[in-house]
Design a protein around this motif. Structure first.
Motif, PDB file in Angstrom:
ATOM      1  N   GLU A   1      56.460  19.598  -1.923  1.00  0.00           N
ATOM      2  CA  GLU A   1      55.984  18.493  -2.744  1.00  0.00           C
ATOM      3  C   GLU A   1      56.781  18.423  -4.045  1.00  0.00           C
ATOM      4  OE1 GLU A   1      51.734  18.605  -3.343  1.00  0.00           O
ATOM      5  OE2 GLU A   1      51.424  19.438  -1.342  1.00  0.00           O
TER       6      GLU A   1
ATOM      7  N   ASP B   1      53.787  12.111  -3.991  1.00  0.00           N
ATOM      8  CA  ASP B   1      55.239  11.934  -4.053  1.00  0.00           C
ATOM      9  C   ASP B   1      55.643  10.472  -3.943  1.00  0.00           C
ATOM     10  OD1 ASP B   1      55.594  14.612  -4.393  1.00  0.00           O
ATOM     11  OD2 ASP B   1      56.298  15.028  -2.378  1.00  0.00           O
TER      12      ASP B   1
ATOM     13  N   THR C   1      52.884  13.367   2.875  1.00  0.00           N
ATOM     14  CA  THR C   1      51.576  13.464   2.243  1.00  0.00           C
ATOM     15  C   THR C   1      50.717  14.415   3.070  1.00  0.00           C
ATOM     16  OG1 THR C   1      51.738  11.185   1.433  1.00  0.00           O
ATOM     17  CG2 THR C   1      49.541  12.151   1.522  1.00  0.00           C
TER      18      THR C   1
END
Length: 413
Positions: free
Chosen positions: A290, A323, A377
Motif C-alpha cells: 500500500e 491508494d 484495495t
C-alpha cells in the motif's frame, strides 16, 4: 440481536448437462460485441437473457421496449426447452468457484429488501441512474432476479463448518468454464442448521452488484405500490444473493490510464511526481505494498515506482488513505487536470485481470500517454469504508472470479 434475514427459495437452475452452456458472465463485464460473441457460441446461453440486445442489430438501442420483451421471451424459451428448470421445493444452495489456487464458497439464498433499505446490507458505491433504471426494468419485465448480488460478511466458524460438511455431498453441477474457472453447486441438506448459524451475521456488505441490489429494491417498491393487497409476505420482497465470508475473497487492482499529460513532457511529469514521494526506476510493473503505484510512460522511459510520502497519507480517513484516492488527489487532479473520474473522458480504467501487459499496450499503441499500476484495495479497507457510511472512489475494486449468471435465478412470484 439484529441480523440479516435470509431464506430458501424455489431456485431456477440448469440441468447438470446444460450448466456449462447456460452459464454466462455477468451482464456488466462485457461490451455488446463480446456479449454477442458469447451468445453465438452457445445457443442456450443465459447471455440472451441478461443482454438480450445480442439478438438485435448493433444500432438497436439496448433500452428499447423490445429488448426487455426479448429477455422475457428468451428466459421462457430456456424453461420450455429444459435448459433451465425450477426446483419443486425451496432451498438454500452453495456455489464454489476455483480459479487457480484461489477458492471461494458462497451461500446462495434470498435476502430481504428491508435489510438493504435499512442498511443492514451496506453499500460502498454510488449507482448510475441509467444503469439502475435499466436493471430495474429488466427485473420487472423478467419477473425475476437474473443475476445474484455478490455479498460478503465477516466469517463465522459455525457457518464454515456446516458449509464444509455440505460440500462432501453430491453436487448439482460441476464444470470448468472457458476462462478456466471451475464452478460447482450444491443444494443444502441441513437447511435449519445453516439458517440458525447465519443469525450470527449482523451485517452484510455489497462486494459487487450495487446496481443489481438497488434495482431489486426499486422493483420491490414498484410491485408493492401496484399491489393494493400487499402484506409483506410476497416473493418480490426478497432478492437473489450469494454470501461469501470476507476472508475468502480476492480483490485485484483496478488500474488507470490517462489520454495525455496535460501539457507536461514525460520528464517534467516524472519530476513533478517527486513532490509527493520517492520515485525510482523499476523492472517490476506492480507495486508490492500500500502507498505505492507504478507508472508507465512508454518503452523509452519504462516503469517507475512511486512511494508516496507517509506524511501525505491520513490513515484515520478510510477513503482518503486508499491508494486510488491518493493517486487522484495527489497526482491525477493537480498534475494532470483529471476532474471527476466518473465523467472525465481523459481517464480510463483497466481491471487487474487483464494484467500490466494491457497497460503497456495501451501506452505503446498511442491510445494513452500514461498508465498507473495500482496496489489492490484490501477487503478490510472496503469493509471499513462501508462501516463508516462512506463511498469508495469509482473503480476501486475488481473482484475475481465473477459470479456466473444463469446458474441460479429467483422468480418474483
Amino acid at each position: 440481536m439484529t441480523h440479516i434475514h435470509i431464506r430458501p427459495f424455489h431456485a431456477v437452475f440448469p440441468s447438470p448437462s446444460d450448466a456449462s452452456r447456460v452459464a454466462s458472465v455477468p451482464y456488466d463485464v462485457v461490451n455488446r460485441d463480446e456479449a454477442k460473441a458469447h451468445a453465438i457460441k452457445h445457443e442456450d446461453s443465459f447471455m440472451r437473457v441478461v443482454r438480450s440486445e445480442v439478438d438485435f442489430p448493433d444500432e438497436h438501442s439496448p433500452y428499447d421496449d423490445a429488448i426487455y420483451a426479448k429477455a422475457r421471451e428468451n428466459y421462457e424459451a430456456l424453461l420450455s426447452n429444459g435448459a433451465l428448470q425450477k426446483d419443486d421445493e425451496p432451498g438454500l444452495y452453495l456455489y464454489r468457484q476455483c480459479m487457480g489456487d484461489h477458492q471461494q464458497v458462497g451461500l446462495v439464498a434470498c435476502c430481504h429488501v428491508d435489510d438493504y433499505n435499512n442498511n443492514l446490507i451496506k453499500k460502498h458505491e454510488h449507482t448510475r441512474q441509467v444503469k439502475e433504471d435499466d436493471r430495474t426494468r429488466h427485473v420487472l419485465e423478467l419477473n425475476a432476479n437474473a443475476g445474484p448480488v455478490f455479498l460478503t460478511y465477516r466469517g463465522h466458524e459455525d457457518i464454515d463448518a456446516i458449509i464444509n460438511e455440505e460440500m462432501i455431498k453430491r453436487p448439482m453441477f460441476h464444470f470448468v468454464a472457458d476462462d478456466g474457472v471451475t464452478h460447482t453447486g450444491w443444494k443444502v441438506i441441513d437447511e435449519e442448521a445453516l439458517i440458525s448459524a447465519c443469525k450470527a451475521i449482523d451485517v452484510a456488505y455489497v462486494a459487487d452488484g450495487h446496481h443489481r441490489s438497488a434495482s431489486a429494491a426499486r422493483a420491490a417498491s414498484e410491485r408493492k405500490d401496484a399491489n393494493p393487497n400487499h402484506d409483506g409476505s410476497e416473493e418480490y420482497n426478497w432478492f437473489l444473493a450469494v454470501l461469501f465470508p470476507s476472508s475468502q475473497l480476492d480483490i485485484l487492482p483496478y488500474n488507470r490510464i490517462v489520454k495525455d499529460l496535460n501539457g507536461l513532457t514525460p520528464d517534467s511529469f516524472l519530476e513533478s511526481l517527486t513532490e509527493v514521494g520517492t520515485l525510482v526506476k523499476t523492472d517490476s510493473p506492480s507495486p508490492s505494498q500500500e502507498g505505492q503505484c507504478c507508472i508507465y510512460l512508454g518503452k523509452e522511459t519504462g516503469w517507475h515506482l512511486l512511494s508516496i510520502n507517509p506524511e501525505r497519507i491520513d490513515q484515520s480517513d478510510p477513503v482518503a488513505s486508499l491508494d486510488v484516492e491518493l493517486l487522484q488527489t495527489l497526482v491525477l487532479t493537480p498534475m494532470l487536470g483529471i476532474g471527476d473520474p466518473r465523467s472525465d473522458t481523459r481517464i480510463d480504467f483497466v481491471g487487474g485481470i487483464r494484467g500490466t501487459e494491457e497497460l503497456e499496450q495501451r501506452v505503446d499503441s498511442g491510445d494513452a500517454a500514461a498508465a498507473f499500476s495500482m496496489y489492490h484495495t484490501t477487503i478490510d479497507q472496503l469493509l471499513d469504508v462501508a462501516d463508516a457510511g462512506l463511498i469508495m472512489p469509482p473503480k476501486s475494486t475488481w473482484f475475481e472470479p465473477k459470479l456466473r449468471s444463469g446458474l441460479f435465478v429467483h422468480d418474483l412470484d
